[in-house]
Design an enzyme around this catalytic site. Structure first.
Site, mmCIF file in Angstrom:
data_model
loop_
_atom_site.group_PDB
_atom_site.id
_atom_site.type_symbol
_atom_site.label_atom_id
_atom_site.label_comp_id
_atom_site.label_asym_id
_atom_site.label_seq_id
_atom_site.Cartn_x
_atom_site.Cartn_y
_atom_site.Cartn_z
ATOM 1 N N TYR A 70 72.034 34.823 58.911
ATOM 2 C CA TYR A 70 71.926 34.924 60.371
ATOM 3 C C TYR A 70 70.468 34.955 60.842
ATOM 4 C CZ TYR A 70 76.841 34.860 61.134
ATOM 5 O OH TYR A 70 78.131 34.419 61.188
ATOM 6 N N GLN A 104 82.134 27.856 72.890
ATOM 7 C CA GLN A 104 82.300 28.355 71.519
ATOM 8 C C GLN A 104 80.916 28.673 70.930
ATOM 9 O OE1 GLN A 104 85.112 26.023 68.917
ATOM 10 N NE2 GLN A 104 85.035 24.648 70.678
ATOM 11 N N ASP A 107 74.613 30.322 70.764
ATOM 12 C CA ASP A 107 73.156 30.213 70.881
ATOM 13 C C ASP A 107 72.615 30.680 72.233
ATOM 14 O OD1 ASP A 107 73.751 26.635 71.059
ATOM 15 O OD2 ASP A 107 73.680 28.066 72.700
ATOM 16 N N HIS A 122 82.920 33.168 71.070
ATOM 17 C CA HIS A 122 82.570 33.599 69.716
ATOM 18 C C HIS A 122 81.350 34.500 69.681
ATOM 19 C CE1 HIS A 122 84.741 29.679 68.384
ATOM 20 N NE2 HIS A 122 85.588 30.660 68.591
ATOM 21 N N THR A 197 83.010 19.306 70.963
ATOM 22 C CA THR A 197 83.703 20.170 70.018
ATOM 23 C C THR A 197 84.602 19.323 69.128
ATOM 24 O OG1 THR A 197 85.185 22.077 69.750
ATOM 25 C CG2 THR A 197 85.583 20.676 71.660
ATOM 26 N N VAL A 223 80.631 12.248 70.636
ATOM 27 C CA VAL A 223 80.078 11.014 70.027
ATOM 28 C C VAL A 223 81.123 10.330 69.161
ATOM 29 C CG1 VAL A 223 77.664 11.767 70.095
ATOM 30 C CG2 VAL A 223 79.097 12.382 68.132
ATOM 31 N N ALA A 240 76.152 14.133 74.665
ATOM 32 C CA ALA A 240 76.318 14.962 75.874
ATOM 33 C C ALA A 240 75.081 14.909 76.759
ATOM 34 C CB ALA A 240 76.615 16.405 75.449
HETATM 35 C C1 BV8 Z 1 91.312 34.329 64.577
HETATM 36 C C2 BV8 Z 1 80.773 32.519 65.300
HETATM 37 C C3 BV8 Z 1 93.142 35.800 64.377
HETATM 38 C C4 BV8 Z 1 80.224 32.758 63.936
HETATM 39 C C5 BV8 Z 1 82.628 30.959 64.976
HETATM 40 C C6 BV8 Z 1 94.520 27.600 59.394
HETATM 41 C C7 BV8 Z 1 94.962 26.848 60.459
HETATM 42 C C8 BV8 Z 1 94.581 27.165 61.772
HETATM 43 C C9 BV8 Z 1 93.749 28.254 62.006
HETATM 44 C C10 BV8 Z 1 93.318 28.987 60.929
HETATM 45 C C11 BV8 Z 1 93.690 28.671 59.630
HETATM 46 N N1 BV8 Z 1 93.105 29.574 58.822
HETATM 47 C C12 BV8 Z 1 92.397 30.445 59.540
HETATM 48 C C13 BV8 Z 1 92.526 30.113 60.836
HETATM 49 C C14 BV8 Z 1 91.931 30.800 61.969
HETATM 50 C C15 BV8 Z 1 90.457 30.458 62.061
HETATM 51 C C16 BV8 Z 1 90.238 28.965 62.183
HETATM 52 O O1 BV8 Z 1 90.440 28.379 63.232
HETATM 53 N N2 BV8 Z 1 89.818 28.326 61.075
HETATM 54 C C17 BV8 Z 1 89.571 26.899 61.124
HETATM 55 C C18 BV8 Z 1 88.403 26.558 60.226
HETATM 56 C C19 BV8 Z 1 90.845 26.162 60.703
HETATM 57 N N3 BV8 Z 1 90.028 31.094 63.294
HETATM 58 C C20 BV8 Z 1 89.621 32.371 63.255
HETATM 59 O O2 BV8 Z 1 89.522 33.019 62.247
HETATM 60 C C21 BV8 Z 1 89.340 32.992 64.610
HETATM 61 N N4 BV8 Z 1 89.999 34.261 64.673
HETATM 62 O O3 BV8 Z 1 92.048 33.377 64.485
HETATM 63 O O4 BV8 Z 1 91.746 35.619 64.548
HETATM 64 C C22 BV8 Z 1 93.350 37.266 64.302
HETATM 65 C C23 BV8 Z 1 94.113 37.881 65.272
HETATM 66 C C24 BV8 Z 1 94.360 39.237 65.169
HETATM 67 C C25 BV8 Z 1 93.801 39.986 64.112
HETATM 68 C C26 BV8 Z 1 93.020 39.345 63.150
HETATM 69 C C27 BV8 Z 1 92.781 37.993 63.229
HETATM 70 C C28 BV8 Z 1 87.856 33.210 64.794
HETATM 71 C C29 BV8 Z 1 87.163 31.886 64.866
HETATM 72 C C30 BV8 Z 1 85.700 32.118 65.276
HETATM 73 C C31 BV8 Z 1 84.802 31.739 64.132
HETATM 74 N N5 BV8 Z 1 83.410 31.922 64.545
HETATM 75 N N6 BV8 Z 1 81.371 31.178 65.373
HETATM 76 C C32 BV8 Z 1 78.986 31.946 63.688
HETATM 77 O O5 BV8 Z 1 78.659 31.037 64.478
HETATM 78 O O6 BV8 Z 1 78.323 32.261 62.673
HETATM 79 S S1 BV8 Z 1 83.230 29.392 65.104
HETATM 80 C C33 BV8 Z 1 82.027 28.292 64.626
HETATM 81 O O7 BV8 Z 1 82.675 27.057 64.422
HETATM 82 C C34 BV8 Z 1 81.013 27.937 65.662
HETATM 83 O O8 BV8 Z 1 80.589 28.983 66.457
HETATM 84 C C35 BV8 Z 1 81.680 26.906 66.506
HETATM 85 O O9 BV8 Z 1 82.282 27.531 67.603
HETATM 86 C C36 BV8 Z 1 82.734 26.416 65.628
HETATM 87 C C37 BV8 Z 1 82.507 24.996 65.316
HETATM 88 O O10 BV8 Z 1 83.247 24.327 66.230
HETATM 89 P P1 BV8 Z 1 82.561 23.247 67.189
HETATM 90 O O11 BV8 Z 1 81.828 23.956 68.246
HETATM 91 O O12 BV8 Z 1 83.615 22.313 67.556
HETATM 92 O O13 BV8 Z 1 81.463 22.538 66.287
HETATM 93 P P2 BV8 Z 1 81.711 21.457 65.138
HETATM 94 O O14 BV8 Z 1 80.471 21.429 64.325
HETATM 95 O O15 BV8 Z 1 83.016 21.698 64.464
HETATM 96 O O16 BV8 Z 1 81.862 20.093 65.969
HETATM 97 C C38 BV8 Z 1 80.767 19.608 66.713
HETATM 98 C C39 BV8 Z 1 81.304 18.462 67.564
HETATM 99 O O17 BV8 Z 1 80.229 17.968 68.376
HETATM 100 C C40 BV8 Z 1 81.818 17.294 66.754
HETATM 101 O O18 BV8 Z 1 83.046 16.848 67.305
HETATM 102 C C41 BV8 Z 1 80.743 16.193 66.963
HETATM 103 O O19 BV8 Z 1 81.287 14.906 66.987
HETATM 104 C C42 BV8 Z 1 80.226 16.559 68.329
HETATM 105 N N7 BV8 Z 1 78.837 16.147 68.599
HETATM 106 C C43 BV8 Z 1 77.799 16.084 67.722
HETATM 107 N N8 BV8 Z 1 76.683 15.709 68.384
HETATM 108 C C44 BV8 Z 1 77.036 15.539 69.695
HETATM 109 C C45 BV8 Z 1 78.413 15.816 69.837
HETATM 110 N N9 BV8 Z 1 79.057 15.740 71.019
HETATM 111 C C46 BV8 Z 1 78.326 15.383 72.100
HETATM 112 N N10 BV8 Z 1 77.000 15.101 72.058
HETATM 113 C C47 BV8 Z 1 76.334 15.167 70.883
HETATM 114 N N11 BV8 Z 1 75.023 14.879 70.845
#
Ligand code: BV8
Ligand code: ZN
Length: 259
Positions: A70, A104, A107, A122, A197, A223, A240
């Site tokens: 972190y 989400q 930052d 988050h 996202t 993208v 974006a």
């Molecule tokens: C919860 C903080 C329940 C930390 C983050 C199986 C199936 C479904 C769900 C789950 C599963 N197993 C586990 C789960 C649940 C899990 C989950 O969803 N896992 C995923 C991996 C499947 N979720 C959780 O655990 C959540 N909690 O469910 O709790 C519960 C209830 C009661 C009691 C106990 C538990 C918590 C999730 C939060 C995790 N923390 N962040 C940190 O940052 O260190 S999330 C983390 O990933 C980031 O913060 C960010 O939010 C996220 C990434 O997502 P995106 O923002 O979409 O980013 P990504 O890189 O994926 O994509 C970027 C996009 O931008 C792409 O599409 C790309 O094409 C595009 N892009 C790139 N450049 C550009 C662009 N677009 C436009 N312009 C550009 N220039």
């Protein structure tokens, strides 16, 4: 480059919304030089899977490793400035009281760009708290004056427990107030603009689907296609920082504003 006619059609769907929700992900911060979540391990961190570091288990098992990660990520955001995408969203909110923002991202760049009432699903990497919530949940902790460095985790000034970043880890529930506000917005909005996202992380990824189920128009800016694209009425393919200023300009244009 997204053509003007598609921008105009998407803008028309968004401009006529009584309540407009914007939902942003890591792609919005990419053009501020912040790597998206899964890109954030380069060099030393390449050997780690982010979903193995951003968990309470990892922090319990090796707090100094997670803390070091972190501190690395904090340095990545410290030098970052809001980019034209953040500025466009802040401008839209400034001109339209009916625009609400969910992010989400951890930052804090939307707030720095001037956005108001940001729903930070988050948490925020610029805030820290007591890992034991000793004074209530959350127990904010100011790092100033505490003894720590890149490898040494600071201790809570109240209880001596460990300090952690004020973010939501995998396997942790999102704060109930934040989660409730986000889903209320998804259910009540007439349109949702989803930007940068992958639509993978739950429960954030469900928001556009809930909005669509409540008959909201969905506009996506990315993208490349994502988990949101199947429910998008309009998909604006592009960075974006290039698309959002044009889209916001069109939404605020007099021809649409008179609607
Ligand atoms: C919860 C903080 C329940 C930390 C983050 C199986 C199936 C479904 C769900 C789950 C599963 N197993 C586990 C789960 C649940 C899990 C989950 O969803 N896992 C995923 C991996 C499947 N979720 C959780 O655990 C959540 N909690 O469910 O709790 C519960 C209830 C009661 C009691 C106990 C538990 C918590 C999730 C939060 C995790 N923390 N962040 C940190 O940052 O260190 S999330 C983390 O990933 C980031 O913060 C960010 O939010 C996220 C990434 O997502 P995106 O923002 O979409 O980013 P990504 O890189 O994926 O994509 C970027 C996009 O931008 C792409 O599409 C790309 O094409 C595009 N892009 C790139 N450049 C550009 C662009 N677009 C436009 N312009 C550009 N220039
Ligand atoms: Zn404490």
């Amino acid at each position: 480059m997204v053509d003007d006619a598609l921008i105009a059609r998407a803008a028309s769907a968004l401009a006529s919304a009584r309540l407009l929700a914007v939902s942003s992900g890591a792609g919005v911060s990419k053009e501020s030089g912040i790597p998206t979540f899964r890109e954030a391990h380069t060099g030393l961190w390449a050997q780690y899977d982010p979903e193995q570091l951003a968990t309470p288990t990892a922090f319990r098992r090796d707090p100094h490793l997670v803390w070091a990660w972190y501190m690395h990520r904090r340095r990545l955001i410290e030098g970052a400035e809001p980019n034209p995408a953040h500025v466009a969203i802040a401008r839209l909110q400034a001109e339209r009281p009916n625009v609400m923002l969910i992010t989400q991202n951890v930052d804090g760049l939307h707030g720095i760009a001037g956005s108001r009432d940001v729903i930070e699903l988050h948490g925020n990497l610029r805030r820290y708290r007591c890992a034991d919530s000793c004074q209530g949940d959350p127990t904010p902790v100011d790092l100033d004056g505490l003894d720590y460095d890149d490898e040494t985790v600071p201790h809570c000034p109240h209880c001596g427990g460990l300090v952690r970043p004020d973010v939501v880890w995998y396997g942790e529930p999102l704060p109930a107030v934040v989660l409730g506000a986000a889903f209320d917005l998804a259910e009540c909005c007439d349109a949702m603009l989803v930007v940068g996202t992958s639509g993978v992380v739950q429960p954030a990824a469900s928001l556009p689907w809930v909005a669509r189920d409540h008959r909201a128009a969905i506009v996506e800016v990315n993208v490349k296609p994502s988990g949101v694209t199947p429910v998008a009425d309009y998909f604006l393919k592009g960075p974006a920082g290039e698309v959002l200023p044009r889209l916001v300009e069109a939404i605020l244009s007099p021809s649409l504003s008179s609607e």
